[in-house]
Design an enzyme around this catalytic site. Structure first.
Site, short mmCIF file in Angstrom:
data_model
loop_
_atom_site.label_atom_id
_atom_site.label_comp_id
_atom_site.label_asym_id
_atom_site.label_seq_id
_atom_site.Cartn_x
_atom_site.Cartn_y
_atom_site.Cartn_z
N ALA A 146 1.03 -1.37 0.07
CA ALA A 146 0.00 0.07 0.01
C ALA A 146 0.90 1.35 0.07
CB ALA A 146 -0.85 -0.05 1.37
N GLU B 162 4.79 -5.10 7.22
CA GLU B 162 3.77 -3.95 7.81
C GLU B 162 4.19 -3.77 9.50
OE1 GLU B 162 2.55 -6.49 6.05
OE2 GLU B 162 0.93 -5.62 4.64
N GLU C 290 -0.28 -9.34 -0.85
CA GLU C 290 -1.78 -9.54 -0.59
C GLU C 290 -2.44 -9.58 -1.78
OE1 GLU C 290 -1.75 -6.53 2.42
OE2 GLU C 290 -2.56 -7.79 4.08
N GLY D 149 0.98 -4.92 0.89
CA GLY D 149 -0.36 -5.07 -0.12
C GLY D 149 0.01 -5.77 -1.22
N1 CAA Z 1 4.68 3.40 -0.49
C1 CAA Z 1 5.08 4.88 -1.07
N2 CAA Z 1 6.35 4.80 -1.87
C2 CAA Z 1 7.18 3.68 -1.77
C3 CAA Z 1 6.57 2.53 -1.22
C4 CAA Z 1 5.34 2.10 -0.66
N3 CAA Z 1 4.79 1.17 -0.22
N4 CAA Z 1 7.76 1.27 -1.59
C5 CAA Z 1 8.62 2.13 -2.11
N5 CAA Z 1 8.21 3.51 -2.38
C6 CAA Z 1 8.97 4.79 -3.15
C7 CAA Z 1 10.17 5.03 -2.25
O1 CAA Z 1 9.69 5.97 -1.12
C8 CAA Z 1 11.00 5.70 -3.16
O2 CAA Z 1 10.45 6.92 -3.48
P1 CAA Z 1 11.67 8.20 -3.53
O3 CAA Z 1 12.35 7.94 -4.90
O4 CAA Z 1 10.58 9.25 -3.82
O5 CAA Z 1 12.13 8.23 -2.44
C9 CAA Z 1 10.81 4.81 -4.47
O6 CAA Z 1 9.67 4.19 -4.00
C10 CAA Z 1 11.93 3.74 -4.40
O7 CAA Z 1 12.01 3.24 -3.34
P2 CAA Z 1 13.33 2.67 -2.64
O8 CAA Z 1 14.50 3.96 -2.88
O9 CAA Z 1 13.20 2.41 -1.09
O10 CAA Z 1 13.93 1.49 -3.45
P3 CAA Z 1 14.83 0.52 -2.73
O11 CAA Z 1 15.20 -0.33 -3.83
O12 CAA Z 1 16.08 0.62 -2.02
O13 CAA Z 1 13.97 -0.59 -1.57
C11 CAA Z 1 12.15 -1.63 -1.29
C12 CAA Z 1 12.82 -1.21 -2.35
C13 CAA Z 1 12.75 -2.80 -0.19
C14 CAA Z 1 10.54 -2.28 -1.87
C15 CAA Z 1 11.51 -0.52 -0.30
O14 CAA Z 1 11.14 0.59 -1.07
C16 CAA Z 1 10.55 -0.75 0.75
O15 CAA Z 1 10.95 -1.20 1.92
N6 CAA Z 1 9.30 -0.16 0.56
C17 CAA Z 1 8.09 -0.40 1.61
C18 CAA Z 1 7.55 -1.88 1.68
C19 CAA Z 1 6.48 -1.82 2.81
O16 CAA Z 1 6.80 -1.65 3.78
N7 CAA Z 1 5.25 -2.22 2.10
C20 CAA Z 1 4.34 -2.56 3.07
C21 CAA Z 1 3.42 -1.19 2.94
S1 CAA Z 1 2.12 -1.17 4.14
C22 CAA Z 1 0.87 -2.17 3.45
O17 CAA Z 1 1.13 -2.70 2.60
C23 CAA Z 1 -0.49 -2.45 4.38
C24 CAA Z 1 -1.21 -3.47 3.90
O18 CAA Z 1 -1.38 -4.46 4.00
C25 CAA Z 1 -2.29 -3.10 2.84
#
Ligand code: CAA
Length: 257
Positions: A65, A131, A111, A108
């Site tokens: 998400a 999460e 999911e 998500g």
């Molecule tokens: N939401 C919003 N933006 C996100 C995102 C997310 N879930 N995942 C990545 N991005 C964005 C980053 O903020 C970044 O944006 P900027 O360039 O503006 O800074 C861009 O995408 C690239 O990401 P990274 O620089 O972090 O890339 P990376 O290769 O270093 O890492 C990654 C990749 C491991 C996927 C890392 O981005 C990450 O950990 N993302 C979050 C994953 C996460 O926690 N997901 C769960 C979300 S909560 C949820 O999903 C609730 C539910 O159950 C429905």
């Protein structure tokens, strides 16, 4: 509706949806989910489509998400709008949906893949429910579907630690049906979808409904439900054609596909 966060195409009888927010690792914001819902509605209503494939980029199926969109959400907003409930549209699609996953399928994103009927993964795929690292928990079915796929211990570990699973581990634990080299994965998913779309659509849809029922009911009720659907297929011309073609040693020409 013009799509800005997804790309929608048809490949013969297959509907292909590509999640496309490259700057955000295909994070699932409300606009993207609304577009995905619209695309699925359109494909479900289109008689020429027999199966749908949802894919992302080589780097990310979807990184969950959209954290930036939901970071300021209040409890009242989340509850009032029943935040995330609309995502379930994917699980309710009547025609089969294949998730073709490369790169990250997190939160998500994992999911969403699990709401599909088949998950085909590239060797670089990574699945996880991170999460907990954000101070929350899975909210789009992760605790329920992952547990049904991989069992309690592994699901509990993944949800409580946020550890990611490789494609190899996902295959050996039953989360994905097959793992392929990255450059072959989407073609394979599309070929699988084309094969499904070539069968009799009522038989395909009822098969999907019956397999899904296995998650919702007892064995006795599930087998009874299956049998009733099986009986109903004898009312279709495709059953006559399919069986007659076998007897005559030729390929069946299904009408309903
Ligand atoms: N939401 C919003 N933006 C996100 C995102 C997310 N879930 N995942 C990545 N991005 C964005 C980053 O903020 C970044 O944006 P900027 O360039 O503006 O800074 C861009 O995408 C690239 O990401 P990274 O620089 O972090 O890339 P990376 O290769 O270093 O890492 C990654 C990749 C491991 C996927 C890392 O981005 C990450 O950990 N993302 C979050 C994953 C996460 O926690 N997901 C769960 C979300 S909560 C949820 O999903 C609730 C539910 O159950 C429905």
């Amino acid at each position: 509706m013009a799509y800005e966060n997804i790309v929608v195409e048809t490949r013969g009888k297959v509907g292909l949806v590509t999640l496309h927010r490259p700057k955000a690792m295909n994070a699932l914001n409300s606009e993207l989910i609304a577009e995905l819902t619209k695309a699925l509605d359109t494909f479900d209503a289109d008689e020429k489509i027999g199966c749908v494939v949802i894919t992302g980029s080589e780097k990310a199926f979807a990184a969950g998400a959209d954290i930036k969109e939901m970071s300021s959400l209040t409890y009242v907003d989340a509850y009032k709008d029943d935040f995330i409930s609309t995502w379930d549209r994917v699980a309710r699609n009547r025609k089969p949906v294949i998730a073709a996953v490369a790169g990250y399928a997190l939160g998500g994103g994992c999911e969403l893949a699990m709401m599909c009927d088949i998950i085909i993964a590239a060797e670089n795929a990574k699945f996880g429910q991170p999460e907990i690292t954000l101070g929350v928990m899975p909210g789009a079915g992760g605790t329920q579907r992952l547990t049904r796929f991989v069992g309690k211990s592994k699901a509990m570990e993944m949800c409580l630690t946020g550890r990611m699973m490789t494609a190899e581990e996902a295959e050996s634990s039953g989360l994905v049906s097959r793992v392929l080299p990255l450059d072959e994965m989407l073609d394979d998913a599309l070929a699988t979808a084309a094969k499904i779309a070539d069968f009799s659509l009522p038989a395909v849809m009822m098969t999907k409904e019956a397999v899904n029922r296995a998650y919702e009911t007892t064995l006795a009720e599930g087998t009874r439900f299956e049998r009733r659907l099986f009986h109903s297929l004898f009312g279709t011309e495709d059953q006559k054609e399919g069986m007659q073609a076998f007897v005559e040693k030729r390929s069946p020409q299904f009408r309903n596909r």
